[in-house]
Design a protein around this motif. Structure first.
Motif, PDB file in Angstrom:
ATOM      1  N   SER A 212       0.906  -1.081  -0.200  1.00 42.04           N
ATOM      2  CA  SER A 212      -0.018   0.048  -0.063  1.00 42.04           C
ATOM      3  C   SER A 212       0.882   1.129  -0.118  1.00 42.04           C
ATOM      4  O   SER A 212       1.829   1.583   0.728  1.00 42.04           O
ATOM      5  CB  SER A 212      -0.815  -0.114   1.279  1.00 42.04           C
ATOM      6  N   LEU A 213       0.592   2.231  -0.852  1.00 46.70           N
ATOM      7  CA  LEU A 213       1.272   3.536  -0.903  1.00 46.70           C
ATOM      8  C   LEU A 213       0.596   4.667   0.003  1.00 46.70           C
ATOM      9  O   LEU A 213       1.242   5.364   0.359  1.00 46.70           O
ATOM     10  CB  LEU A 213       1.179   3.948  -2.389  1.00 46.70           C
ATOM     11  N   THR A 214      -0.402   4.073   0.668  1.00 49.52           N
ATOM     12  CA  THR A 214      -0.936   5.236   1.571  1.00 49.52           C
ATOM     13  C   THR A 214      -0.613   4.673   2.945  1.00 49.52           C
ATOM     14  O   THR A 214      -0.731   5.584   3.899  1.00 49.52           O
ATOM     15  CB  THR A 214      -2.506   5.118   1.431  1.00 49.52           C
ATOM     16  N   HIS A 216       1.904   2.636   5.944  1.00 51.65           N
ATOM     17  CA  HIS A 216       3.222   1.812   5.935  1.00 51.65           C
ATOM     18  C   HIS A 216       2.964   0.435   6.486  1.00 51.65           C
ATOM     19  O   HIS A 216       3.057   0.126   7.700  1.00 51.65           O
ATOM     20  CB  HIS A 216       4.248   2.563   6.868  1.00 51.65           C
ATOM     21  N   LYS A 236       8.654   4.971  -0.618  1.00 48.14           N
ATOM     22  CA  LYS A 236       7.382   5.138  -0.849  1.00 48.14           C
ATOM     23  C   LYS A 236       6.690   6.391  -1.046  1.00 48.14           C
ATOM     24  O   LYS A 236       5.709   6.594  -2.186  1.00 48.14           O
ATOM     25  CB  LYS A 236       6.315   4.233  -0.161  1.00 48.14           C
ATOM     26  N   GLU A 237       6.968   7.278  -0.272  1.00 45.90           N
ATOM     27  CA  GLU A 237       6.580   8.784  -0.422  1.00 45.90           C
ATOM     28  C   GLU A 237       6.737   9.156  -1.653  1.00 45.90           C
ATOM     29  O   GLU A 237       5.938   9.833  -2.150  1.00 45.90           O
ATOM     30  CB  GLU A 237       6.910   9.362   0.918  1.00 45.90           C
ATOM     31  N   LYS A 238       7.884   8.973  -2.161  1.00 43.89           N
ATOM     32  CA  LYS A 238       8.526   9.516  -3.259  1.00 43.89           C
ATOM     33  C   LYS A 238       7.953   9.111  -4.566  1.00 43.89           C
ATOM     34  O   LYS A 238       7.201   9.683  -5.331  1.00 43.89           O
ATOM     35  CB  LYS A 238       9.836   9.542  -3.582  1.00 43.89           C
ATOM     36  N   LYS A 240       4.897   7.623  -4.248  1.00 40.16           N
ATOM     37  CA  LYS A 240       3.513   8.148  -4.329  1.00 40.16           C
ATOM     38  C   LYS A 240       3.284   9.679  -5.022  1.00 40.16           C
ATOM     39  O   LYS A 240       2.519   9.662  -5.753  1.00 40.16           O
ATOM     40  CB  LYS A 240       2.861   8.094  -2.986  1.00 40.16           C
ATOM     41  N   ALA A 241       4.331  10.344  -4.909  1.00 39.57           N
ATOM     42  CA  ALA A 241       4.170  11.718  -5.311  1.00 39.57           C
ATOM     43  C   ALA A 241       4.364  11.672  -6.958  1.00 39.57           C
ATOM     44  O   ALA A 241       3.654  12.502  -7.360  1.00 39.57           O
ATOM     45  CB  ALA A 241       5.467  12.775  -4.700  1.00 39.57           C
ATOM     46  N   LEU A 243       3.621   9.027  -8.855  1.00 38.33           N
ATOM     47  CA  LEU A 243       2.279   8.702  -9.569  1.00 38.33           C
ATOM     48  C   LEU A 243       0.975   9.548  -9.394  1.00 38.33           C
ATOM     49  O   LEU A 243       0.233   9.686 -10.320  1.00 38.33           O
ATOM     50  CB  LEU A 243       1.793   7.200  -8.683  1.00 38.33           C
ATOM     51  N   GLU A 244       1.110  10.591  -8.420  1.00 36.97           N
ATOM     52  CA  GLU A 244       0.162  11.388  -8.181  1.00 36.97           C
ATOM     53  C   GLU A 244       0.284  12.587  -9.318  1.00 36.97           C
ATOM     54  O   GLU A 244      -0.631  12.946  -9.843  1.00 36.97           O
ATOM     55  CB  GLU A 244       0.135  11.919  -6.611  1.00 36.97           C
ATOM     56  N   SER A 250       0.816   6.162 -13.778  1.00 35.94           N
ATOM     57  CA  SER A 250       0.026   5.033 -12.812  1.00 35.94           C
ATOM     58  C   SER A 250      -0.684   4.068 -13.658  1.00 35.94           C
ATOM     59  O   SER A 250      -0.883   2.957 -13.101  1.00 35.94           O
ATOM     60  CB  SER A 250      -0.913   6.140 -12.084  1.00 35.94           C
TER      61      SER A 250
END
Length: 349
Positions: A212-214, A216, A236-238, A240-241, A243-244, A250
């Motif tokens: 999950s990227l939302t 941990h 994962k935060e990077k 996620k950013a 992909l957003e 995505s």
């Protein structure tokens, strides 16, 4: 009708591929070397470029650089088709901005599938840019899955693991996503009796550790190096950013993960209902595809790992390998397995 620019110096191959594309409903314009291709691309404005690398006048890398630097041609999808299979060659092409890289010899379905995929992604990108026109001039925008891999390669934290070393354990917090730069990794789970079950095999250029990227969440499985491994890790935060900010990436990633899920379901059905011979044959083919890709080298895999993927006892696997050897389907040299007849293995019941 979509127009494809085919760049190939081998006359026979160029004519054969052009005929295949025309029969598949594409309008084809051809060039015998890189210099002609650059001029033709600017004049014809094709929907996609299919280009060899080793050519006279100007090689494929030069063609891509020229087209990428031209305002009128830089957004045309570009696929390399080459006999050069080393990772450095593939990565160089991707670093220059290629959308895909096919190795010779290739299957007709593989070529047509790659073309259709790139054309579809190009249409999706046009739609996205129509909604957000300012993004087109964003120098650092990651526009494709290949560019995301380049980002891992260039900016990721480099990690090395020896054979049989654990990369992450069950229960560890999943803070990173990895790209495998070298080697092979197995993802494993344990049943109620503590028996290891190999759930997935990951090889060079595959992503590893997606959860999950939302949140941990802890890993539900553990990952082990099957040979010496090199990874590039990004938080994962990077990821996620990225992909957003990039919807097309995505979508590609969703397609990739969906394909992985389909393969896992097929593996589970095979383990539940197939014969020992079919399980062994399909497992060998799976390892060939994951590890050797388009190469023809031997499989350097422990018998226990093969049995773990197939879901059978190691003794049963060894007996079946012996049968396959006597039938001429495989050869065994110094415990390494060389697949001799993939088509026959695929037909095993």
């Amino acid at each position: 009708m979509k127009k494809i620019l085919l760049v190939e110096d081998d006359t026979s191959l160029r004519e054969n591929v052009a005929e295949l594309l025309e029969l598949s409903g594409y309008n084809v314009c051809s060039a015998s070397n890189g210099k002609i291709a650059v001029d033709m691309a600017e004049k014809e404005q094709p929907d996609l470029v299919l280009c060899d690398i080793m050519m006279p006048e100007m090689d494929g890398y030069g063609v891509l650089e020229e087209l990428s630097s031209n305002e009128t041609t830089r957004d045309i999808p570009f696929i390399f088709v080459s006999a050069k299979t080393e990772r450095e060659d593939v990565r160089r092409g991707m670093n220059l901005g290629a959308d895909d890289y096919l190795t010779k010899p290739f299957e007709e379905e593989e070529l047509l599938s790659a073309i259709e995929c790139r054309l579809e992604k190009a249409e999706q990108m046009k739609a996205i840019l129509a909604e957000h026109p300012k993004k087109k001039d964003h120098q650092n925008e990651i526009r494709s899955l290949n560019e995301l891999k380049n980002f891992f390669d260039d900016h990721g934290q480099l990690l090395s693991f020896k054979k049989d070393e654990t990369i992450y354990s069950r229960g560890d917090h999943s803070n990173m996503v990895y790209l495998i730069l070298k080697g092979v990794v197995k993802s494993c789970g344990l049943d109620e009796e503590g028996k290891e079950l190999i759930t997935s095999i990951y090889a060079e250029d595959d992503f590893l550790g997606f959860t999950s990227l939302t949140d941990h969440l802890p890993y539900e499985e553990y990952a082990v190096a099957m040979e010496d491994v090199e990874l590039a890790g990004i938080s994962k935060e990077k990821v996620k950013a990225i992909l957003e900010d990039n919807k097309s990436v995505s979508l590609e990633l969703m397609d990739l993960i969906t394909g992985d899920l389909v393969n896992i379901k097929k593996q589970l059905l095979q383990m539940a209902y197939s014969s020992v011979r079919k399980k062994t044959a399909q497992t060998l083919l799976m390892f060939c595809k994951a590890i050797n890709r388009d190469k023809q080298g031997p499989l350097k895999i422990a018998r226990s790992d093969l049995a773990g993927v197939a879901g059978i006892a190691t003794e049963s696997l060894i007996r079946t390998l012996s049968d396959f050897k006597h039938e001429g389907l495989i050869a065994i040299e110094n415990r390494n397995i060389l697949v001799l007849d993939k088509e026959a293995l695929a037909q095993v019941n």
